[in-house]
Design a protein around this motif. Structure first.
Motif, short mmCIF file in Angstrom:
data_model
loop_
_atom_site.label_atom_id
_atom_site.label_comp_id
_atom_site.label_asym_id
_atom_site.label_seq_id
_atom_site.Cartn_x
_atom_site.Cartn_y
_atom_site.Cartn_z
N HIS A 384 0.84 -1.20 0.00
CA HIS A 384 0.00 0.00 0.00
C HIS A 384 0.87 1.25 0.00
O HIS A 384 2.00 1.24 0.48
CB HIS A 384 -0.91 0.05 1.23
CG HIS A 384 -1.78 -1.15 1.40
ND1 HIS A 384 -2.92 -1.36 0.67
CD2 HIS A 384 -1.65 -2.22 2.23
CE1 HIS A 384 -3.48 -2.50 1.04
NE2 HIS A 384 -2.72 -3.05 1.98
N ASP A 386 0.38 4.82 1.67
CA ASP A 386 -0.48 5.54 2.60
C ASP A 386 -0.29 7.03 2.45
O ASP A 386 0.83 7.53 2.29
CB ASP A 386 -0.16 5.12 4.04
CG ASP A 386 -0.61 3.69 4.32
OD1 ASP A 386 -1.74 3.35 3.92
OD2 ASP A 386 0.19 2.92 4.89
N ARG A 390 -5.24 6.20 0.36
CA ARG A 390 -4.54 4.93 0.49
C ARG A 390 -4.67 4.17 -0.82
O ARG A 390 -5.77 3.90 -1.29
CB ARG A 390 -5.13 4.11 1.64
CG ARG A 390 -4.46 2.75 1.86
CD ARG A 390 -5.13 2.07 3.04
NE ARG A 390 -4.69 0.70 3.20
CZ ARG A 390 -3.63 0.32 3.91
NH1 ARG A 390 -2.89 1.25 4.51
NH2 ARG A 390 -3.30 -0.95 4.03
N THR A 392 -3.80 0.79 -3.02
CA THR A 392 -3.40 -0.62 -2.99
C THR A 392 -2.68 -0.95 -4.30
O THR A 392 -3.28 -0.86 -5.38
CB THR A 392 -4.62 -1.53 -2.81
OG1 THR A 392 -5.28 -1.19 -1.59
CG2 THR A 392 -4.20 -2.99 -2.77
N ASP A 413 -7.12 3.70 -5.54
CA ASP A 413 -7.24 4.38 -4.26
C ASP A 413 -8.54 3.96 -3.57
O ASP A 413 -9.26 3.07 -4.04
CB ASP A 413 -7.14 5.89 -4.43
CG ASP A 413 -8.24 6.48 -5.31
OD1 ASP A 413 -9.30 5.84 -5.46
OD2 ASP A 413 -8.04 7.60 -5.83
#
Length: 728
Positions: A384, A386, A390, A392, A413
């Motif tokens: 991820h 951050d 966030r 992935t 996101d």
């Protein structure tokens, strides 16, 4: 240590009696077969006094020549010579002004001991640095005018380097430099250390164009570490064996960044903090071209040994565009170990009273660096990113920005919007705004029209343009000037696909940086492994691909297809090896060496008698199945290649899907059987199939090393499959 001749140098009392001066030997260069060299320093105030040569064996014949050269010095009458018949040796010595390799140059310049002259450094037989009032005089045994000119060039480019005040003299063996009041950065303030990092980054970013630089790399680092370890083994077998053991644990190959201009012998004492506020790089004698890891490892190695804090230097370096501090510490395991081992004999050679304890500490630091690398305590791509959004990460690729290693990433996101960005190798992220990319200017125009479904930062993007909630067309966005060639390649792919009954997306239109194509009907074959008709689907594919490989491209196209021969495929593997070296994500594994091995095997094997029409990236996700038959995606890579290239790539991907838990054994076996059937019709020999399979496995190891979701599982699968292929 049992060498009786060397014992003379190790016993200051005995040595002083023989020489007639209260001195001790340092900078010892022992050679059991030919003799020993050393620098002599006074015992009371530890000042450089002179030189010493102990001649043995074949070097005994050099006595008269050395005495003649030494006598040319201003203090030639102080040169000493002592026969040691019981040792079959000759001992020569003298003050620094009579160094046989430097005396003639010193005599020409009128330099000798005086109240004004101060010896700053003396490496007998090689170099002498003096302070003479407001100037510094450097004298070397070999011409250093090239290094002098290099320093002047770097200064003219605006780099903060100390440069000579006049051209070299005495056949390039003497140079004059201004005396700059100040101190080296072993006692520097944090602000000066940070500026030193900035200046180092500027050096590494300077263009090597026009600079005649020697090249250094991992092999040269290993060689230097090996030489020091062997020397230590002769001087102290216990310590030497430990150094050899650590050396044996270092990889034969290790990742590195792109070559840059290096200092070549970096440590804090190579920076001068001048009283006028400048911070200068000094001693540019070993400037070379090589990966930044060499300088950074040298800096950290010496800092660890001397217990100095270089974090401000690393922060300044990162702020000026170099590797981040965390990245530097993460990727330097083997480089740091090698840099430490290069210095493993230094404490003995300088006859430090605590040389054994200090050597043990050095070896412990080297062992820690080796083990840290073996444990893989470098970096990996996190799953991820951050931040405000966030993200992935789903896919990632090796990348570069201004020749600095980066990893391009793609993921969604929290709102499900596809995002692209880059990570540096400390994990710091730069994320592009949604639907925007400065290297793909057309994206901002196209993205609002549909859904962004592919985005590799700075390379390409794909936008699905909907019609009543279904994609009507896809728009590929590329860098300006690239769309025309891509359109022609896609048209060629569609033509050859149609000739054997396969569907492929059709080009609708293109401009300078966008290519619009039709949507291909069907479901991805990748998703159908559990559906009825799986084996029939692959029989259908095998029939089409056999026809494709049998086709004559001249009957289908007016222009020739690009040729992807054995050397080109080997180049793909070497490119992946280089990319993985830059990101460091396969450091500490055998995959970089395996990539180079299979690349060499491909080149050595050469091409088969006939190259066939080839997709060049064929796997299950490139195929679609519909009621009308099979379709193939991304056929703009079409070319001529060995028949096994597509087939082994497909079969190995099938094995990967099983390892990922996405397919059953039966699903995998059906695909492999179909690929082997086509290979049989093409006359692919087993050794060619094996070689192509190993190439695919090695390439996939590089691809998935960058992808957090599958990295560990895929690398484990790849190791097992590689071992199986090697046994065949």
């Amino acid at each position: 240590m049992t060498d009786p001749t060397l014992q003379i140098l190790l016993d200051p009392d005995r040595l002083s009696r023989l020489v007639g001066e209260d001195v001790r030997a340092v900078r010892i260069r022992p050679k059991a077969e030919t003799g020993h060299q050393a620098s002599l320093r006074t015992r009371d105030d530890d000042r450089p006094w002179g030189w010493l040569r102990l001649l043995l064996g074949p070097n005994l014949t050099k006595r008269d020549k050395l005495l003649k050269r030494a006598s040319r010095g201003i203090d030639g009458h102080r040169v000493g010579c002592l026969e040691l018949p019981e040792l079959q040796a000759v001992l020569l010595w003298g003050p620094w002004s009579t160094d046989p390799a430097l005396a003639q140059t010193l005599q020409k310049a009128g330099l000798g001991p005086s109240g004004q002259v101060q010896v700053l450094r003396h490496n007998p037989g090689r170099r002498l640095v003096l302070r003479d009032g407001d100037r510094v005089v450097r004298v070397t045994s070999e011409p250093h005018d090239v290094a002098l000119e290099l320093g002047r060039t770097l200064a003219e480019r605006g780099l903060a380097v100390n440069s000579a005040s006049a051209p070299a003299q005495c056949d390039g063996r003497l140079s004059l430099w201004p005396w700059i009041p100040g101190h080296d950065l072993r006692t520097g303030e944090a602000s000066s250390l940070t500026r030193a990092g900035t200046e180092l980054a500027r050096l590494h970013q300077s263009s090597p164009q026009g600079l005649a630089l020697p090249e250094r790399g991992w092999e040269s680092q290993l060689s230097a570490a090996r030489a020091a370890s062997e020397q230590l083994a002769e001087l102290s077998p216990v310590h030497g064996e430990r150094a050899r053991s650590l050396l044996g644990r270092l990889p034969r190959w290790v990742g590195a960044g792109a070559p840059v201009v290096l200092h070549g012998d970096l440590s804090l004492d190579q920076f001068l903090a001048a009283d006028d506020g400048r911070v200068l790089l000094t001693d540019l004698d070993r400037v070379c071209l090589g990966p930044a890891e060499i300088d950074l490892a040298s800096l950290l190695a010496v800092a660890q040994l001397q217990e100095h804090d270089v974090e401000p230097v690393l922060q300044g370096y990162a702020h000026a565009g170099g590797l981040s501090s965390a990245q530097t510490r993460a990727v330097l395991g083997p480089w740091l170990a090698a840099a430490l081992l290069q210095r493993c004999s230094q404490y003995w050679r300088n006859q430090d009273p605590d040389w054994a304890v200090l050597t043990e500490r050095l070896l412990a630091l080297a062992e820690d660096a080796v083990e840290r690398d073996a444990r893989g305590e470098g970096w990996t791509v996190a799953p991820h990113i951050d931040g405000l959004d966030r993200i992935t990460i789903a896919r990632a690729w090796p990348d570069k920005v201004r020749d600095l290693p980066r990893v391009a990433v793609e993921g969604r996101d929290a709102q499900g919007v596809l995002r692209a960005g880059r990570l540096d190798t400390a994990g710091a992220a730069t994320v592009l705004p949604a639907g925007s990319d400065p290297r793909l200017p057309a994206l901002e125009r196209v993205a609002p029209r549909g859904e962004l479904v592919v985005h590799r930062a700075g390379k390409r993007a794909v936008v699905a343009i909907p019609d009543r909630n279904q994609p009507e067309e896809y728009v590929k966005v590329v860098r300006p000037g690239q769309a025309g060639a891509l359109a022609r390649a896609a048209e060629h792919g569609a033509t050859v696909a149609a000739a054997v009954g396969l569907a492929a997306p059709q080009v609708i239109r293109h401009d300078d940086d966008t290519l619009t194509m039709t949507v291909l009907a069907g479901r991805p074959v990748h998703e159908l492994s559990g559906q009825p008709g799986w084996e029939g689907l692959w029989r259908q594919w095998a029939q089409a691909w056999q026809a494709l490989q049998a086709a004559d491209p001249a009957d289908l196209l007016e222009t020739a297809l690009p040729v992807h021969d054995a050397d080109a495929e080997a180049g793909v593997l070497r490119t992946w090896q280089r990319r993985c070296a830059q990101t460091g994500l396969l450091d500490g594994t055998e995959w970089p060496a395996r990539m180079l091995q299979v690349a060499d095997d491909l080149s050595a094997a050469g091409d088969p008698a006939r190259l066939v029409i080839t997709h060049r990236d064929l796997h299950d996700k490139q195929l679609l199945s519909s009621a009308d038959g099979l379709g193939v995606l991304d056929f703009d890579t079409v070319g001529l290649a060995a028949p096994e290239l597509d087939l082994a790539n497909l079969a190995v991907h099938a094995s990967l899907r099983r390892a990922q838990g996405l397919w059953s054994d039966a699903a995998r076996d059906a695909v492999v059987a179909a690929a082997r059937e086509v290979a049989g019709h093409a006359g692919v020999a087993d050794e060619r199939w094996n070689r192509a399979s190993r190439a695919t496995v090695a390439r996939l190891a590089g691809v998935y090393a960058h992808r957090p979701g599958w990295r560990e599982a895929v690398l484990g699968w790849a190791d097992e499959l590689w071992a199986s292929l090697v046994r065949e």
